[in-house]
Design a protein around this motif. Structure first.
Motif, PDB file in Angstrom:
ATOM      1  N   GLN A   1       2.904   8.949   1.579  1.00 28.46           N
ATOM      2  CA  GLN A   1       3.198  10.241   0.967  1.00 28.46           C
ATOM      3  C   GLN A   1       3.706  10.080  -0.463  1.00 28.46           C
ATOM      4  O   GLN A   1       3.600  10.996  -1.277  1.00 28.46           O
ATOM      5  N   ILE A   2       4.262   8.906  -0.760  1.00 27.42           N
ATOM      6  CA  ILE A   2       4.742   8.666  -2.123  1.00 27.42           C
ATOM      7  C   ILE A   2       3.593   8.256  -3.028  1.00 27.42           C
ATOM      8  O   ILE A   2       3.573   8.560  -4.216  1.00 27.42           O
ATOM      9  N   VAL A   3       2.592   7.564  -2.446  1.00 33.51           N
ATOM     10  CA  VAL A   3       1.442   7.120  -3.238  1.00 33.51           C
ATOM     11  C   VAL A   3       0.516   8.312  -3.426  1.00 33.51           C
ATOM     12  O   VAL A   3      -0.038   8.833  -2.482  1.00 33.51           O
ATOM     13  N   THR A   4       0.361   8.761  -4.634  1.00 30.24           N
ATOM     14  CA  THR A   4      -0.362  10.005  -4.911  1.00 30.24           C
ATOM     15  C   THR A   4      -1.865   9.823  -4.946  1.00 30.24           C
ATOM     16  O   THR A   4      -2.604  10.742  -4.657  1.00 30.24           O
TER      17      THR A   4
ATOM     18  N   HIS B   1      -6.672   5.644  -4.353  1.00 35.85           N
ATOM     19  CA  HIS B   1      -7.178   4.359  -4.850  1.00 35.85           C
ATOM     20  C   HIS B   1      -6.049   3.363  -5.098  1.00 35.85           C
ATOM     21  O   HIS B   1      -6.326   2.188  -5.317  1.00 35.85           O
ATOM     22  N   GLU B   2      -4.806   3.817  -5.097  1.00 34.73           N
ATOM     23  CA  GLU B   2      -3.690   2.884  -5.271  1.00 34.73           C
ATOM     24  C   GLU B   2      -3.493   2.066  -3.990  1.00 34.73           C
ATOM     25  O   GLU B   2      -3.696   2.556  -2.887  1.00 34.73           O
ATOM     26  N   LYS B   3      -3.091   0.843  -4.163  1.00 36.78           N
ATOM     27  CA  LYS B   3      -2.834  -0.038  -3.023  1.00 36.78           C
ATOM     28  C   LYS B   3      -1.421  -0.593  -3.168  1.00 36.78           C
ATOM     29  O   LYS B   3      -1.131  -1.321  -4.107  1.00 36.78           O
ATOM     30  N   LEU B   4      -0.559  -0.220  -2.238  1.00 36.94           N
ATOM     31  CA  LEU B   4       0.829  -0.648  -2.247  1.00 36.94           C
ATOM     32  C   LEU B   4       1.007  -1.764  -1.222  1.00 36.94           C
ATOM     33  O   LEU B   4       0.522  -1.672  -0.097  1.00 36.94           O
ATOM     34  N   TYR B   5       1.717  -2.832  -1.619  1.00 41.15           N
ATOM     35  CA  TYR B   5       1.944  -3.979  -0.745  1.00 41.15           C
ATOM     36  C   TYR B   5       3.441  -4.227  -0.652  1.00 41.15           C
ATOM     37  O   TYR B   5       4.144  -4.148  -1.659  1.00 41.15           O
ATOM     38  N   ILE B   6       3.915  -4.535   0.554  1.00 44.31           N
ATOM     39  CA  ILE B   6       5.302  -4.937   0.773  1.00 44.31           C
ATOM     40  C   ILE B   6       5.273  -6.312   1.433  1.00 44.31           C
ATOM     41  O   ILE B   6       4.635  -6.493   2.479  1.00 44.31           O
TER      42      ILE B   6
END
Length: 737
Positions: free
Chosen positions: A210-213, A216-221
């Motif tokens: 929900q934070i990634v708008t 196409h963005e890819k978030l990694y932890i």
């Protein structure tokens, strides 16, 4: 060569060359400047936004989501909100499970309630060391080895205290597990047990997404050991390797580090800013980020204006020299293309455009016609190796379907079918006004369900256009190459013949009819013939109803069905000959019944002829003793197991035996002896089919034959096989059905 040299030295050629070089140089300089500035501004914007984004993700993940779960676990252990459970837990830490099942059930119920009220919680488990047992939200394990989580329980030690662990459950579920040592908040005390909560990674991913708008963005932890905890977005092959390379390059930096990696911008938040020693990274494609810098627009307008003015001046000078060759070109086009008055309107460019449009339409028309002929030849097996047949997609298989239009609307069918949405490539080939072929393209991984999918699409299309288009269809087999499409089409045509059984509205697949058996039915048509001769319409209709039901619900090939229908028509013809009714029902009309389009229509026509014969029998049967003979017939049918003779019938009817014999032959159209023999053998055949546990000798006695050998001979004379063989054939036929 001289002409060519003169052409190169002309003003027209030099002007075009100078204009082209100047335009390329100006656009290259301007484009290079704008591109470099755009990249710089974009990376700056992305860097600032990524810093804020990663910080927000970290805060939300660690200080909001995970903190909420940690507080809940701590509350279960000691807070006043769970006072009763806490008391139960503290008590159970020092006691075994014996005599404490009610406390365990109460504590398990509390954990279940917590799981229901806490979104994302997969399970909560308590392991008590003193009693060596475990409790989760649904189960109590007297022996922890019975738990599906026993491998993790074995690893529990004080080092796992108050920390999040990434792991995979036995059912494949990815979770984050938070472990607390019990008793809680006593660091120096020896552990008496452990309580841990499993939070699904899918829930965390959904919340973080929900934070990634941008999709196409890819978030990694990443964990402390640089293992991926979760990702957002669709991770393609090679993305993880690219991220790890960028992570290794920025690992030594402090804070948020941003760098370009190919066509993406990689931003990394170092683990030292995380309370869990986690690191965060985001990869954002450059081409999905829109800049908000308004000052850059003014530079674009100025540079574009300069290029536009220079281009306009050069175009003006260039056009003056270009007109004469264009005029010659127009005169040449006129020799091949004579436009009408409407097409003459407009400038020279419009004239040339109209000429090319007309030629293009003619070419398209010729290509379309050639393609139709080519596809028609391909379906019919006359492939001439033309261009279209070599342009099928690679690694594709094919199914050919036969379409029969009831109203001769193949062109309308093709137009409407090609407009419908479909996830597969399909091609309709019109063969004539009533017949068409449908070529269905099948991917290699869809072989098992391709025929059913095509059948469903055809059925849905027919339902959608029920008021305007009426057709029936059959589907061939899947073939590997385009050269085998005629084979699939021939199989479809063969399957279409089965509309005789399933009706003209059916959609029939060849793979279904290959499962049918070729064994013919064993049907006693004598019952039908006798009912006709006796004028018993009820028995005639009952036989035809059972005959139709058996053929339509059976598992037989078309040839077996047609054989049974032929036997039925032949039986009807036999009755007409025996009763000398050729004038009422001509034999030629009977064999025309085989030409009906469906089995239902054929049965109905046979029924109609049967009713006419029965009506004639009733009208001509005016014998005074008909009722007596019918009563004697019923007596015979009910007492086949007894000794039957004309003397027995004479006593019941109070008539002379010879007179009864004469009356019986006139009314029943067969002698008393023939009727008794046929009825006994028909009943024996029925018992051989329906009563497999009764021996042949017992059946012989049940139908009135005291000598089994005599019964054996009479049965074989009538049916051509022995009673035992007849029973075996009946069993095999029943097993096939």
């Amino acid at each position: 060569m001289k002409a060519m040299s003169k052409y190169k030295n002309s003003v027209f050629y030099r002007l075009i060359l100078s204009y082209t070089l100047m335009t390329v140089i100006l656009i290259s300089l301007a484009g290079g400047y704008l591109y470099s500035r755009a990249n710089e501004l974009m990376i700056e914007e992305i860097s600032k936004d990524s810093q804020q984004r990663l910080q927000a993700v970290k805060d939300y993940m660690e200080n909001t989501m995970l903190s909420r779960f940690e507080n809940h676990v701590q509350n279960i252990s000691m807070s006043t909100g769970f006072a009763s459970n806490s008391v139960n837990l503290n008590y159970l830490l020092d006691n075994s499970w014996q005599n404490n099942l009610s406390r365990i059930a109460l504590f398990s119920k509390g954990m279940e309630l917590y799981a229901l009220t806490s979104e994302g919680v997969h399970n909560t488990t308590v392991y008590l060391i003193n009693g060596n047992y475990a409790i989760d939200k649904t189960s109590f394990y007297m022996e922890p080895e019975n738990s599906t989580d026993y491998a993790f329980i074995e690893q529990l030690n004080p080092d796992y205290h108050d920390r999040w662990i990434t792991r995979q459950l036995s059912d494949g579920q990815q979770v984050l597990t938070y472990v607390l040592k019990l008793p809680y908040n006593q660091p120096s005390a020896k552990p008496k047990g452990y309580i841990y909560i499993d939070v699904t990674v899918d829930h965390l991913r959904e919340s973080i997404s929900q934070i990634v708008t941008s999709p196409h963005e890819k978030l990694y932890i990443f964990s402390k050991q640089e293992e991926i905890i979760l990702t957002t977005g669709e991770v393609e092959q090679g993305d993880e390797e690219q991220v790890r390379k960028a992570l290794a390059s920025s690992a030594a930096s402090d804070g948020v580090h941003t760098m370009t990696q190919g066509n993406a911008v990689f931003s990394h938040l170092n683990a030292q800013y995380s309370g869990l020693d986690w690191s965060y990274a985001v990869m954002r494609p450059i081409n999905t980020f829109s800049l908000s810098s308004e000052r850059f627009k003014s530079n674009i307008f100025v540079i574009c204006g300069i290029v536009l003015v220079l281009g306009f001046v050069i175009s003006y000078l260039f056009s003056k020299q270009f007109y004469m060759p264009m005029k010659k070109l127009i005169q040449m086009v006129r020799t091949y293309y004579m436009p009408n008055q409407q097409q003459m309107s407009g400038n020279e460019y419009a004239f040339i455009g109209n000429a090319f449009n007309v030629m293009g339409e003619k070419i398209n028309h010729l290509q379309t016609s050639a393609k139709k002929i080519e596809m028609k030849n391909l379906v019919l097996g006359a492939n001439l190796n033309l261009e279209h047949t070599g342009s099928f997609p690679e690694h594709t298989r094919f199914i050919a379907a036969y379409i029969y239009m009831h109203d001769g609307q193949t062109t309308q069918f093709q137009q409407q079918y090609e407009l419908k949405p479909s996830g597969h490539m399909q091609e309709v080939v019109c063969l004539n006004a009533q017949e068409a072929a449908l070529i269905y393209y099948v991917a290699s991984d869809e072989d098992m369900h391709a025929e059913q999918q095509l059948a469903n699409e055809l059925a849905q299309f027919r339902t959608t256009h029920a008021g305007s288009i009426s057709f029936s269809a059959s589907i061939g087999t899947i073939v590997a190459t385009s050269d085998e499409i005629p084979i699939s089409y021939q199989y479809a045509q063969h399957a279409y013949r089965y509309r005789f059984i399933y009706g003209k509205e059916a959609i029939i697949a060849y793979s279904d009819i290959t499962k049918l058996e070729a064994t013919p039915y064993l049907i006693a048509f004598d019952q039908y013939v006798n009912a006709l001769k006796a004028g018993e319409l009820e028995h005639v209709n009952k036989f035809l109803d059972e005959f139709s039901c058996r053929l339509q619900s059976g598992n037989r090939q078309l040839e077996a069905i047609e054989l049974s229908v032929l036997q039925l028509v032949s039986s009807l013809y036999q009755a007409v000959i025996d009763m000398q009714l050729q004038k009422i029902v001509p034999p030629s009309n009977l064999f025309d019944e085989m030409k009906k389009e469906s089995l239902e229509e054929t049965i109905q026509s046979v029924r109609s002829h049967s009713e006419r014969i029965v009506a004639h029998v009733k009208e001509t049967s005016s014998h005074a003793h008909t009722d007596i003979i019918m009563e004697l017939k019923q007596y015979i049918d009910e007492h086949l197991h007894e000794d039957l003779s004309l003397n027995v019938l004479s006593e019941r009817a109070s008539l002379a035996p010879a007179y009864i014999s004469t009356l019986f032959g006139e009314v029943m159209k067969e002698s008393f002896t023939e009727y008794v023999t046929r009825s006994r053998l028909d009943k024996a055949a029925q018992l051989l089919q329906s009563e497999p546990r009764i021996s042949v000798a017992e059946i012989s006695a049940l139908v009135g034959y005291r000598n089994p050998q005599y019964f054996h001979n009479k049965f074989k004379a009538r049916f051509g096989i022995t009673p035992v063989q007849y029973r075996n054939v009946s069993k095999k036929a029943s097993g096939v059905q």
